[in-house]
Write an enzyme that holds these catalytic residues in place. Structure first.
Site, PDB file in Angstrom:
ATOM      1  N   VAL A   1     -12.065   2.814  13.738  1.00 38.69           N
ATOM      2  CA  VAL A   1     -13.107   3.573  13.958  1.00 38.69           C
ATOM      3  C   VAL A   1     -14.465   2.575  14.033  1.00 38.69           C
ATOM      4  CG1 VAL A   1     -14.694   5.572  13.668  1.00 38.69           C
ATOM      5  CG2 VAL A   1     -12.320   6.006  13.653  1.00 38.69           C
ATOM      6  N   SER A   2     -14.606   2.215  12.517  1.00 37.06           N
ATOM      7  CA  SER A   2     -15.628   1.108  12.481  1.00 37.06           C
ATOM      8  C   SER A   2     -15.587   0.058  13.339  1.00 37.06           C
ATOM      9  CB  SER A   2     -15.735   0.800  10.775  1.00 37.06           C
ATOM     10  OG  SER A   2     -14.592   0.545  10.438  1.00 37.06           O
TER      11      SER A   2
ATOM     12  N   ARG B   1       0.689   9.784  14.413  1.00 38.67           N
ATOM     13  CA  ARG B   1       0.436  10.420  13.106  1.00 38.67           C
ATOM     14  C   ARG B   1      -0.461  11.535  13.371  1.00 38.67           C
ATOM     15  NH1 ARG B   1      -2.611   6.502   9.217  1.00 38.67           N
ATOM     16  NH2 ARG B   1      -0.471   5.618   8.850  1.00 38.67           N
TER      17      ARG B   1
ATOM     18  N   TYR C   1       0.914  -1.269   0.131  1.00 43.21           N
ATOM     19  CA  TYR C   1       0.082   0.204  -0.004  1.00 43.21           C
ATOM     20  C   TYR C   1       0.909   1.153   0.020  1.00 43.21           C
ATOM     21  CZ  TYR C   1      -3.710   3.371   1.753  1.00 43.21           C
ATOM     22  OH  TYR C   1      -4.748   4.217   1.684  1.00 43.21           O
TER      23      TYR C   1
ATOM     24  N   ASP D   1       3.335  -1.008  12.080  1.00 46.58           N
ATOM     25  CA  ASP D   1       1.963  -0.114  12.667  1.00 46.58           C
ATOM     26  C   ASP D   1       2.668   1.261  13.169  1.00 46.58           C
ATOM     27  OD1 ASP D   1      -1.180  -1.182  13.640  1.00 46.58           O
ATOM     28  OD2 ASP D   1      -0.202   0.937  14.328  1.00 46.58           O
ATOM     29  N   PRO D   2       2.177   2.403  12.503  1.00 44.38           N
ATOM     30  CA  PRO D   2       3.061   3.696  12.884  1.00 44.38           C
ATOM     31  C   PRO D   2       2.729   4.244  14.453  1.00 44.38           C
ATOM     32  CG  PRO D   2       2.062   3.963  10.789  1.00 44.38           C
ATOM     33  CD  PRO D   2       1.562   2.584  11.220  1.00 44.38           C
TER      34      PRO D   2
ATOM     35  N   PHE E   1     -14.370  -0.349  16.454  1.00 43.18           N
ATOM     36  CA  PHE E   1     -14.768  -0.251  17.662  1.00 43.18           C
ATOM     37  C   PHE E   1     -16.150  -0.026  17.858  1.00 43.18           C
ATOM     38  CE2 PHE E   1     -10.186   1.539  19.415  1.00 43.18           C
ATOM     39  CZ  PHE E   1      -9.704   0.352  19.121  1.00 43.18           C
TER      40      PHE E   1
ATOM     41  N   GLY F   1      -1.981   0.611  22.746  1.00 47.11           N
ATOM     42  CA  GLY F   1      -3.220   1.746  22.626  1.00 47.11           C
ATOM     43  C   GLY F   1      -2.478   2.987  22.984  1.00 47.11           C
TER      44      GLY F   1
END
Ligand code: NAD
Ligand code: UDP
Length: 313
Positions: A190-191, A280, A147, A276-277, A193, A209
């Site tokens: 978001v979706s 951001r 990606y 995983d960044p 959770f 987290g």
């Protein structure tokens, strides 16, 4: 009055594309929505199907397309890590061959073309917040590379078609965007959770987290995208479009639970995926100054609309 344009939206049946198609039609344009329905769905655009100015075409952007258009918004590409990692070779092809095909179309038709690039071009950034001048820290051989590097190569192609063939390009870098029409199994945070909280399932935090993201509501993005496409000052980008309000993923989980008080969900911690960044946040000075754009919708307001959408599904 604005003149009516014929506009191609690739990936138009996806989350962002479907909002863009609605908006462009509302502004009086003709819209060709192209999609191979890999992550998008007809449901997202079914309210537009009776509009005579709307046309839905099943097509894969990795193959050439022959249509006559004034503008192209190139959004075709799965955006959720789960989906873009499902068939990584196809993801790179979609970004790279898709860009070549759409840029070729823009060259032939003299259409203006906007690329939906991403904050992922900054990788796991060492500069915070990220300005457009930052070149990024991207792993070229990891599981996110299909990606990230596909999108970086697409940006290169856009700028080379501009330098070499004078194609009228626009490049935006979109930061984490959410809202109605996200697929319930999309896999993005978001979706995930919201759906988990509504179903009483465990809320899955990857890692501890503490990683951060800055969440933009889709309506703000659409305003920025159209402003960028229409700008007459010759601003070609890249331009960051995102909401600079930064949250930890843990804070997001807690907020979602607070906004769905009846939820019986508990937070669980799962391993953090590789690359995983850690953080951001967009620097949006350029969009503010040149496009007179900044996001207006706060996380609470956007989450409420998104929760209402998933509740109604
Ligand atoms: P999405 O997965 O909902 O939409 C992508 C659409 O492209 C889907 O409808 C899918 O079926 C279609 N598609 C995929 N491969 C295709 C192909 N080969 N040919 C034709 N259609 C194809 O994702 P989204 O969030 O709406 O993202 C849209 C664009 O915005 C993507 O290019 C994405 O990289 C970019 N973007 C999104 C975000 C975000 O937070 N949502 C952030 C950065 C960049
Ligand atoms: N994430 C999480 N739980 C989930 C889905 C995602 O903790 O169920 C995390 C993920 O590891 C990342 C952040 O949330 O740190 C944002 O993930 P998303 O897939 O939405 O987007 P991206 O990583 O591309 O910004």
């Amino acid at each position: 009055m604005k003149s009516k344009k014929k506009i191609l939206v690739t990936g138009g049946a996806g989350f962002i594309g479907s909002h863009l198609c609605s908006r462009l039609l509302k502004e009086g344009n003709e819209v060709i929505c192209l999609d191979n329905f890999f992550t998008g769905s007809k449901d997202n655009v079914k309210h537009l199907l009776d509009d005579t100015n709307f046309e839905l075409v099943r097509h894969d952007v990795t193959f050439p397309l022959y249509v006559e258009v004034d503008q192209i918004y190139n959004l075709a590409c799965p955006a959720s890590p789960i989906h873009y990692q499902f068939d990584p070779v196809q993801t790179t092809k979609t970004s790279v061959h898709g860009a070549i095909n759409m840029l070729g179309l823009a060259k032939r038709t003299r259409a203006r073309i906007l690329q939906a690039s991403t904050s992922e071009v900054y990788g796991d950034p060492e500069v915070h917040p990220q300005p457009e001048s930052y070149f990024g820290k991207v792993n070229p051989v990891g599981i996110r590379s299909c990606y990230d590097e596909g999108k970086r190569c697409a940006e290169t192609l856009f700028f080379d078609y501009w330098r070499q063939h004078k194609v009228a390009i626009r490049v935006i870098r979109i930061f984490n965007t959410y809202g109605p029409n996200m697929h319930p199994n999309d896999g993005r945070v978001v979706s995930n959770f919201i759906v988990q909280a509504l179903k009483g399932q465990d809320i899955t935090i990857y890692g501890d987290g503490s990683q951060t993201r800055s969440f933009q509501y889709v309506d703000d993005l659409i305003d920025g995208m159209i402003k960028m496409m229409e700008n007459q000052e010759g601003l070609i980008g890249p331009v960051n479009l995102g909401n600079p309000d930064e949250f930890t993923i843990k804070a997001l989980a807690e907020k979602v639970l607070e906004m769905i008080p009846e939820s019986k969900s508990k937070i669980v911690y799962l391993p953090l995926p590789s690359d995983d960044p850690c953080r951001r946040k967009p620097d949006i000075s350029l969009a503010k100054e040149k496009l007179n754009w900044e996001p207006k919708i706060k996380l609470n307001e956007g989450l409420k609309k998104t929760i209402d959408y998933f509740r109604a599904l």
